[in-house]
Scaffold this active site. Structure first.
Site, mmCIF file in Angstrom:
data_model
loop_
_atom_site.group_PDB
_atom_site.id
_atom_site.type_symbol
_atom_site.label_atom_id
_atom_site.label_comp_id
_atom_site.label_asym_id
_atom_site.label_seq_id
_atom_site.Cartn_x
_atom_site.Cartn_y
_atom_site.Cartn_z
ATOM 1 N N GLY A 14 2.727 2.779 -43.733
ATOM 2 C CA GLY A 14 3.556 3.907 -44.363
ATOM 3 C C GLY A 14 3.067 4.056 -45.925
ATOM 4 O O GLY A 14 2.190 3.338 -46.143
ATOM 5 N N LYS A 139 21.243 -0.877 -45.196
ATOM 6 C CA LYS A 139 20.495 -1.745 -45.977
ATOM 7 C C LYS A 139 21.337 -3.079 -45.917
ATOM 8 O O LYS A 139 20.898 -4.132 -45.914
ATOM 9 C CB LYS A 139 19.814 -1.391 -47.232
ATOM 10 C CG LYS A 139 18.716 -0.477 -47.178
ATOM 11 C CD LYS A 139 17.911 -0.008 -48.357
ATOM 12 C CE LYS A 139 16.782 0.842 -48.019
ATOM 13 N NZ LYS A 139 16.005 1.112 -49.011
HETATM 14 P P1 NDP Z 1 7.533 5.877 -44.586
HETATM 15 O O1 NDP Z 1 8.391 7.050 -44.404
HETATM 16 O O2 NDP Z 1 6.191 5.876 -45.157
HETATM 17 O O3 NDP Z 1 7.633 4.941 -43.153
HETATM 18 C C1 NDP Z 1 7.155 3.696 -43.442
HETATM 19 C C2 NDP Z 1 6.882 3.166 -41.910
HETATM 20 O O4 NDP Z 1 7.935 3.110 -41.256
HETATM 21 C C3 NDP Z 1 5.903 3.888 -40.919
HETATM 22 O O5 NDP Z 1 4.574 3.859 -41.437
HETATM 23 C C4 NDP Z 1 6.419 3.263 -39.617
HETATM 24 O O6 NDP Z 1 5.513 2.394 -39.573
HETATM 25 C C5 NDP Z 1 7.779 3.014 -39.902
HETATM 26 N N1 NDP Z 1 8.485 3.628 -38.875
HETATM 27 C C6 NDP Z 1 9.058 5.098 -39.129
HETATM 28 N N2 NDP Z 1 9.827 5.418 -37.947
HETATM 29 C C7 NDP Z 1 9.732 4.367 -37.291
HETATM 30 C C8 NDP Z 1 10.278 4.169 -35.770
HETATM 31 N N3 NDP Z 1 11.051 5.121 -35.223
HETATM 32 N N4 NDP Z 1 10.132 2.817 -35.276
HETATM 33 C C9 NDP Z 1 9.351 2.092 -35.985
HETATM 34 N N5 NDP Z 1 8.977 2.269 -37.120
HETATM 35 C C10 NDP Z 1 8.788 3.274 -37.703
HETATM 36 O O7 NDP Z 1 8.407 4.873 -45.509
HETATM 37 P P2 NDP Z 1 8.400 4.847 -47.118
HETATM 38 O O8 NDP Z 1 7.076 3.885 -47.753
HETATM 39 O O9 NDP Z 1 8.828 6.034 -47.794
HETATM 40 O O10 NDP Z 1 9.795 3.935 -47.345
HETATM 41 C C11 NDP Z 1 9.880 2.467 -47.433
HETATM 42 C C12 NDP Z 1 11.090 1.957 -48.028
HETATM 43 O O11 NDP Z 1 10.920 2.040 -49.283
HETATM 44 C C13 NDP Z 1 12.287 2.452 -47.728
HETATM 45 O O12 NDP Z 1 13.151 1.319 -47.716
HETATM 46 C C14 NDP Z 1 12.817 3.295 -48.824
HETATM 47 O O13 NDP Z 1 14.277 3.475 -48.951
HETATM 48 C C15 NDP Z 1 12.149 2.948 -49.958
HETATM 49 N N6 NDP Z 1 11.888 4.114 -50.678
HETATM 50 C C16 NDP Z 1 12.383 4.054 -52.185
HETATM 51 C C17 NDP Z 1 11.754 5.007 -52.925
HETATM 52 C C18 NDP Z 1 12.057 4.905 -54.367
HETATM 53 O O14 NDP Z 1 11.856 5.796 -55.255
HETATM 54 N N7 NDP Z 1 12.705 3.754 -54.727
HETATM 55 C C19 NDP Z 1 11.067 5.976 -52.609
HETATM 56 C C20 NDP Z 1 10.577 6.426 -51.059
HETATM 57 C C21 NDP Z 1 11.053 5.208 -50.192
HETATM 58 P P3 NDP Z 1 4.196 2.282 -38.850
HETATM 59 O O15 NDP Z 1 3.084 1.870 -40.045
HETATM 60 O O16 NDP Z 1 4.177 0.724 -37.865
HETATM 61 O O17 NDP Z 1 3.907 3.616 -38.084
HETATM 62 C C1 GNU Z 2 13.556 11.014 -53.210
HETATM 63 C C2 GNU Z 2 14.828 6.814 -52.985
HETATM 64 C C3 GNU Z 2 15.256 6.138 -54.137
HETATM 65 C C4 GNU Z 2 15.205 6.488 -51.649
HETATM 66 C C5 GNU Z 2 12.948 14.567 -53.907
HETATM 67 C C6 GNU Z 2 16.020 4.961 -51.862
HETATM 68 C C7 GNU Z 2 14.777 14.299 -52.689
HETATM 69 C C8 GNU Z 2 13.949 15.314 -53.373
HETATM 70 C C9 GNU Z 2 11.051 14.553 -55.244
HETATM 71 O O1 GNU Z 2 12.943 9.142 -49.888
HETATM 72 O O2 GNU Z 2 16.598 10.342 -51.369
HETATM 73 O O3 GNU Z 2 15.994 4.243 -55.445
HETATM 74 O O4 GNU Z 2 11.806 15.312 -54.847
HETATM 75 O O5 GNU Z 2 16.935 3.349 -53.018
HETATM 76 O O6 GNU Z 2 13.827 16.669 -53.444
HETATM 77 C C10 GNU Z 2 14.135 8.910 -51.927
HETATM 78 C C11 GNU Z 2 14.342 10.377 -52.061
HETATM 79 C C12 GNU Z 2 14.237 8.198 -53.160
HETATM 80 C C13 GNU Z 2 12.844 8.935 -51.318
HETATM 81 C C14 GNU Z 2 15.883 10.295 -52.455
HETATM 82 C C15 GNU Z 2 13.675 12.285 -53.252
HETATM 83 C C16 GNU Z 2 12.813 13.361 -53.961
HETATM 84 C C17 GNU Z 2 14.778 13.288 -52.579
HETATM 85 C C18 GNU Z 2 15.744 4.991 -54.217
HETATM 86 C C19 GNU Z 2 16.238 4.313 -52.871
HETATM 87 C C20 GNU Z 2 15.545 4.843 -56.724
#
Ligand code: NDP
Ligand code: GNU
Length: 313
Positions: A14, A139
Site C-alpha cells: 500500500g 480505529k
Molecule cells: P492504501 O489504500 O494504500 O491500502 C493499503 C493496503 O490495504 C493495501 O495495499 C492492501 O494490502 C490493504 N487492503 C485494502 N483492501 C483490503 C482488503 N479488502 N482486504 C485486505 N487488505 C486490504 O492505504 P493507505 O496507505 O492510504 O492508508 C494506510 C493508513 O494510513 C490508513 O489507516 C489511513 O487512515 C491512513 N492515512 C492517513 C493519511 C493522513 O493524511 N494522515 C492519508 C492517507 C491514509 P496489500 O498490500 O496486502 O494488498
Molecule cells: C485526504 C486522512 C487524514 C485520513 C483530498 C485519516 C479528500 C480530498 C487531496 O485518505 O479523508 O489525519 O484531496 O486520520 O479531496 C485522507 C483523506 C486523509 C486520506 C481525507 C483527502 C484528500 C480527502 C487523517 C486521518 C490527518
C-alpha cells in the site's frame, strides 16, 4: 545490541505500507510481508512483493479469510505493523484488523502490534462530524479489541501525509500545487502538522523495539513542519517567486459544500474541517503516557516542507 525484532508488515504493497517495508529493511529488521492470495491478477502488487524479496524481505502467504493462515503467519514474527487502508467508499477495511487481533491472540508470541492509525488521534475525535467520523470510530473499535486481548501496542498518530496535504497546498480534489489561485480555510492561521510519508515510516519502525513507546500513543510533530496553511502557501510562493490569489472560505460555507457530494468527498470535507478550522492536530499538549517522535528520535533528519515542495517546481 539486542537482536532486531522480526517485523511483519500487513498492507505492505500500500501507499504507506510499502514505505514501512523499506524502512524496516533499512533499519536492519528481518522483514516479512503478508502476501494475500486475493491480490490475484494485480500484477503491480505481485511485482512489488517480488521486489521486496529482492531487497531481502520474506513473503508470508496468508488470507484474512483463513484464520489458520493468519495464526501461522503471526507465529513467525515478533512485531506486526498493519497499514491497511482507511475510508474508501464505505469499505470497512480497518475492521479487518479484528481478524489479525484474533490471530495474534491465539499465536501468543507477538510482542508489539501497531494497528493502522497514521492520522488524527481517533481517541481525540469523539466529536468528529459525520460521515468522516467512521474513520475514527473504526480505529477505536480496533483499539478496544487490542486492549481486550491484552496485546502490547504502539499507536502512531502521523498527522497530515505530505502527499495529500502539502503537494496541493491542502486544496481538496487535487495533488499538485496551484500556480494562480488558492483557497484559504478561514483565516488560514490554524496550525497543522505535515509529514513526508517516508519519515512516517522511519519513525514508525523506530518505535517497535523502544520500551518508551510500549502501550503508548506516539505523535509525529517535527517542529519545522508545524505550519499554518498561510505559512504553507508562503513557502510555495517563495519557491515560485510569485504571490497566489487567495480566496478565503468560512467554516459555514466549507461545511455547507458537503451537501450533495459523494461519500468519500464528504469524509474528506469533515477531516479537512477538523484539521484546518478546528486545528485538531496541534490544539493539545502531549501529556503523560504519550510520546513525540522527533524528540525520541532526533537522528531522523525529517524532510522539511520546502524541500518536499521542490519536486513540483
Ligand atoms: P492504501 O489504500 O494504500 O491500502 C493499503 C493496503 O490495504 C493495501 O495495499 C492492501 O494490502 C490493504 N487492503 C485494502 N483492501 C483490503 C482488503 N479488502 N482486504 C485486505 N487488505 C486490504 O492505504 P493507505 O496507505 O492510504 O492508508 C494506510 C493508513 O494510513 C490508513 O489507516 C489511513 O487512515 C491512513 N492515512 C492517513 C493519511 C493522513 O493524511 N494522515 C492519508 C492517507 C491514509 P496489500 O498490500 O496486502 O494488498
Ligand atoms: C485526504 C486522512 C487524514 C485520513 C483530498 C485519516 C479528500 C480530498 C487531496 O485518505 O479523508 O489525519 O484531496 O486520520 O479531496 C485522507 C483523506 C486523509 C486520506 C481525507 C483527502 C484528500 C480527502 C487523517 C486521518 C490527518
Amino acid at each position: 545490541m539486542a537482536l532486531k525484532s522480526k517485523v511483519l508488515v500487513v498492507g505492505g504493497t500500500g501507499y504507506l505500507g510499502k514505505r514501512i517495508v523499506k524502512a524496516s529493511l533499512a533499519q536492519g529488521h528481518p522483514t516479512y510481508v503478508l502476501q494475500r492470495p486475493e491480490i490475484g491478477l494485480d500484477i503491480d502488487k505481485l511485482q512489488m512483493l517480488m521486489s521486496f524479496k529482492e531487497l531481502g524481505a520474506h513473503l508470508i502467504e496468508a488470507s484474512f479469510s483463513n484464520h489458520r493462515s493468519l495464526v501461522d503467519a503471526m507465529k513467525q514474527v515478533d512485531v506486526v505493523i498493519c497499514a491497511i487502508s482507511g475510508v474508501h467508499f464505505r469499505s470497512h477495511n480497518i475492521l479487518y484488523q479484528l481478524k489479525l487481533i484474533d490471530a495474534i491472540k491465539e499465536a501468543g508470541n507477538v510482542k508489539r502490534f501497531l494497528p493502522s492509525e497514521f492520522g488524527m488521534d481517533p481517541a481525540r475525535m469523539g466529536h468528529a462530524l459525520e460521515p468522516g467520523r467512521v474513520t475514527f470510530d473504526e480505529k477505536m473499535t480496533v483499539r478496544k479489541a487490542i486492549l481486550g486481548a491484552s496485546i502490547p501496542f504502539t499507536y502512531v498518530s502521523a498527522n497530515c501525509f505530505a502527499g495529500y496535504f502539502v503537494g496541493n497546498l491542502s486544496q481538496m480534489e487535487r495533488l499538485t500545487p496551484p500556480m494562480e489561485k488558492v483557497t484559504i480555510y478561514g483565516d488560514g492561521n490554524v496550525k497543522a502538522i505535515f509529514l513526508n510519508e517516508d519519515d512516517i515510516a522511519a519513525y514508525t519502525v523506530k518505535t517497535i523495539d523502544d520500551p518508551r513507546t510500549l502501550n503508548k500513543t506516539v505523535y509525529l510533530r517535527p517542529p519545522e513542519n508545524i505550519l499554518t496553511q498561510r505559512e504553507l502557501v508562503g513557502i510555495w510562493e517563495k519557491l515560485i517567486g510569485k504571490q497566489l490569489e487567495k480566496t478565503t472560505i468560512s467554516s459555514q460555507d466549507f461545511l455547507a459544500s458537503m451537501k450533495g457530494m459523494d461519500y468519500a468527498t464528504q469524509v474528506g470535507i469533515g477531516h479537512f474541517y477538523h484539521i484546518f478550522y478546528e486545528g485538531c492536530l496541534a490544539n493539545f499538549e502531549i501529556g503523560e503516557g504519550e510520546e513525540e517522535a522527533s524528540k525520541l528520535y532526533p537522528e531522523i533528519n525529517y524532510t522539511r516542507v520546502d524541500e518536499y515542495l521542490k519536486r513540483f517546481l
